[in-house]
Design an enzyme around this catalytic site. Sequence first.
Site, PDB file in Angstrom:
ATOM      1  N   SER A  21       0.687  -1.173  -0.261  1.00 53.37           N
ATOM      2  CA  SER A  21       0.182   0.204  -0.330  1.00 53.37           C
ATOM      3  C   SER A  21       1.026   1.573  -0.182  1.00 53.37           C
ATOM      4  CB  SER A  21      -0.879   0.091   0.969  1.00 53.37           C
ATOM      5  OG  SER A  21      -1.836   1.037   1.118  1.00 53.37           O
TER       6      SER A  21
ATOM      7  N   ASP B 193     -18.166 -16.566 -11.379  1.00 54.10           N
ATOM      8  CA  ASP B 193     -17.294 -17.260 -10.081  1.00 54.10           C
ATOM      9  C   ASP B 193     -16.781 -19.229 -10.974  1.00 54.10           C
ATOM     10  OD1 ASP B 193     -16.200 -19.084  -8.483  1.00 54.10           O
ATOM     11  OD2 ASP B 193     -18.274 -18.957  -7.396  1.00 54.10           O
TER      12      ASP B 193
ATOM     13  N   ASP C   1     -13.159 -19.326 -14.387  1.00 48.34           N
ATOM     14  CA  ASP C   1     -12.430 -20.171 -13.426  1.00 48.34           C
ATOM     15  C   ASP C   1     -11.716 -22.093 -14.193  1.00 48.34           C
ATOM     16  OD1 ASP C   1     -12.901 -20.209 -11.511  1.00 48.34           O
ATOM     17  OD2 ASP C   1     -11.854 -19.808 -10.485  1.00 48.34           O
TER      18      ASP C   1
ATOM     19  N   ASP D 100     -15.243 -21.790  -6.874  1.00 46.06           N
ATOM     20  CA  ASP D 100     -14.738 -21.307  -5.455  1.00 46.06           C
ATOM     21  C   ASP D 100     -14.893 -20.177  -4.797  1.00 46.06           C
ATOM     22  OD1 ASP D 100     -13.137 -20.231  -7.374  1.00 46.06           O
ATOM     23  OD2 ASP D 100     -11.532 -20.982  -6.987  1.00 46.06           O
TER      24      ASP D 100
ATOM     25  N   ASP E 229      -8.640  -5.351  -6.073  1.00 48.18           N
ATOM     26  CA  ASP E 229      -8.540  -4.690  -4.314  1.00 48.18           C
ATOM     27  C   ASP E 229      -9.641  -3.420  -4.901  1.00 48.18           C
ATOM     28  OD1 ASP E 229      -7.656  -2.129  -3.071  1.00 48.18           O
ATOM     29  OD2 ASP E 229      -5.313  -3.484  -3.466  1.00 48.18           O
TER      30      ASP E 229
ATOM     31  N   HIS F 209      -7.746  -5.016  -0.291  1.00 50.56           N
ATOM     32  CA  HIS F 209      -6.935  -4.583  -0.045  1.00 50.56           C
ATOM     33  C   HIS F 209      -6.335  -4.780   1.739  1.00 50.56           C
ATOM     34  CE1 HIS F 209      -4.166  -0.813  -0.570  1.00 50.56           C
ATOM     35  NE2 HIS F 209      -4.597  -0.459   0.610  1.00 50.56           N
TER      36      HIS F 209
END
Length: 547
Positions: free
Chosen positions: A195, A263, A266, A270, A435, A473
Amino acid sequence: MRLPCRVASAAVLALAASTGAHAASYLAKHCADLEGKEVPASVIGLPTRGATIWSASVVKAAAPGNRNGEYCRIVGSIKAVQDNTPDIRFEVNLPSRWNGRALQMGGGGYSGVLVSGTEPMPFAPDSTPLAKGYATFGSDSGHVGNSGRADFAANDEAILNFGFGHLKKTHDVALALIQLGYGRNPDKTYFAGGSTGGREGFTVAERYPNDYDGVIANAPAINFSGVRLMGVKVGQASYGKPGGFVGLAQQRRVIETVQQECDKLDNAADGIVSNVEACRKLEPKIIADLRCANGQRPSLRDSCLSDAQLATLNTLRDGLNLPYLLAFGVDTYPGYNVYQGVDFSGVLGLGDSPVLVNPPGFAVNGYLFAQGDAYIKHFVTRDLTYNSIGFDIANPGRYRQRLMALSATVGAMNTDLTGFIARGGKLIAMHGLADEVISPNQTIAFYRLLVDRFTQDGVDAFMRLYMVPGFQHGNGVFIPAWDELGALDRWVTDGIAPETLVGTDIAPTTNGRSRPMCRYPAYPRYIGRGSIDNAANFRCVYADVRP
């Protein structure tokens, strides 16, 4: 007593000829002799009035709560040039069993808290660099207090220290004490932070390339002015326009809708949106599913979103485009992955109240806006009564030059890394694709600028970028633990460049599952067999990345 420029005192001269166990014994015996000593300004590469060691003592391996082995703990301050500027507090830790390396550790937020260097790395919670033999050091960046209000910004020297000055000053004092303690300089010197600390990592690579052999920079706030202006823009959309505030029910509806659509892109259900680029192509459908139908208004019972609320989210998605340039030619701040898995309902999200308080609070009015408001009041206008809702970002008038100057002092958007490359420096960066505080798309955009400047092969020779699906974050549905420092050290010391690594999830509800840490622009895709909690059953594949 003042230590001379070559940093050798009568009490510790014998240590310079000592090695191994003898050096450890001498360090333990004479650590306390350093208390009250001074490091002259002449050995510090930026203007100061020198440094004073407040305390120096041996922390025994068996001391309660100590997980670092035996070390000499040195705490002191670096005197500012101006009497009204806060000093820089620092800590340097010299382990009795030194591995010949040094590690400077960065801060977070507005810093203001002494980084001791005794804690674990953020994503390697099981051990500390100090316990592994690293001489560690950190500072408070030149002021006390990390409330988020940025009171220190009333002082120009304090801003300079926060932006870059404390990094160089602390480094030089620490290296002097390391040389004093062990009789020689470190074989390798590294920097690690996230950060604000990530920004600091890029800052030292850009400004002080000859001081560092390797850098770790996670979730780097490199475009500091951009993210703060972005926060103001979000606040203006939320509170400056009727109905613009997005309530908690709507915030949760967004993440639930995105999860439902994206979701499994991919190949694994999960809870992680890994194929962000494929999800981006579904954005029109997601927005249509979120929008209130036939003039219906959002309510506590129905969490659909009004056009005004969607406009606020689209503000976040679209980012910032300025009709003028900040430092290093910057005129944009790329937006967030609003419809690709970011959860804005958490403690660093958009807030939980449609009522604007003064000053805006993180929990009630959102982290981005509260920080942006503080930036305008403390850094830019220096007027605590200023109404940031009315700040004209596109036409800041007399504040334009101020924004330019601030972006040069606090920021790390300079793509000229030729000095760092020439030194043979290595840099590992990591950012969560979910983030909600620092846009991951800014990190990606900066990486692409580096590729444009140095070519892909050129960047591959000194940098690795890992973009982590599901990671926010510091929080998220996937929080990676991985040996980032070990990967950097192997690259610098042995020439073994990191490729696909493995991260182990430390999120409370999914603790222990693992995923590949894929080099950008790849993402982890499930191969269709075996446990989805095992990284071995995923492959890094390349997404269709937009130019």
